[in-house]
Motif scaffolding. Structure first.
Motif: not given
Length: 151
Positions: A26-52
């Protein structure tokens, strides 16, 4: 903007003081969750900024360069997620909607969304937003990489 995700990453990074062999799944799962949050936030900002906001070639180039530099780390995160059981399609849709809604709010709440997106593109170009460089995600990537080698 990334503060709420950075908080999650900082909490997950607290586990980095333990050797990988001593970390519970579960510690590894928490770390993966943190990485997913950072990755998806970055991708989300990239896409939102470009599209809008910033529909120009420079933004496309910054985005594409980020994907090229981070492809291996993105695959590592996905492999780690698969190893800890993944997420259901329903969970993935909920996560995507939450991130999309939050990104839209965060960008549009900026005093100057166009300036914010320009600064974000500059971060993408400079590698400051790269998963292996961004301070909270770097040790998490190492832990997940080391953990996957033991699986």
């Amino acid at each position: 903007m990334l503060r709420r995700f950075v908080s999650l990453l900082v909490v997950a990074a607290a586990a980095t003081s333990l050797p990988v062999a001593a970390q519970a799944e579960d510690s590894i799962a928490s770390q993966i969750g943190g990485l997913i949050a950072m990755r998806d936030e970055t991708i989300g900002i990239m896409n939102y900024c470009y599209q809008n906001i910033a529909q120009d070639q420079a933004y496309i180039e910054a985005r594409d360069a980020w994907y090229l530099r981070n492809g291996e780390d993105i695959q590592l995160i996905d492999a780690g997620l698969a190893k800890v059981g993944g997420v259901t399609d329903e969970e993935k849709k909920a996560i995507d909607k939450t991130i999309s809604d939050q990104v839209k709010k965060d960008v549009t709440d900026q005093p100057d969304p166009a300036a914010f997106c320009k600064l974000f593109a500059d971060r993408l170009k400079s590698t400051a937003q790269d998963l292996s460089v961004f301070a909270p995600s770097s040790p998490l990537l190492k832990n997940v990489r080391d953990w996957l080698k033991t699986q």
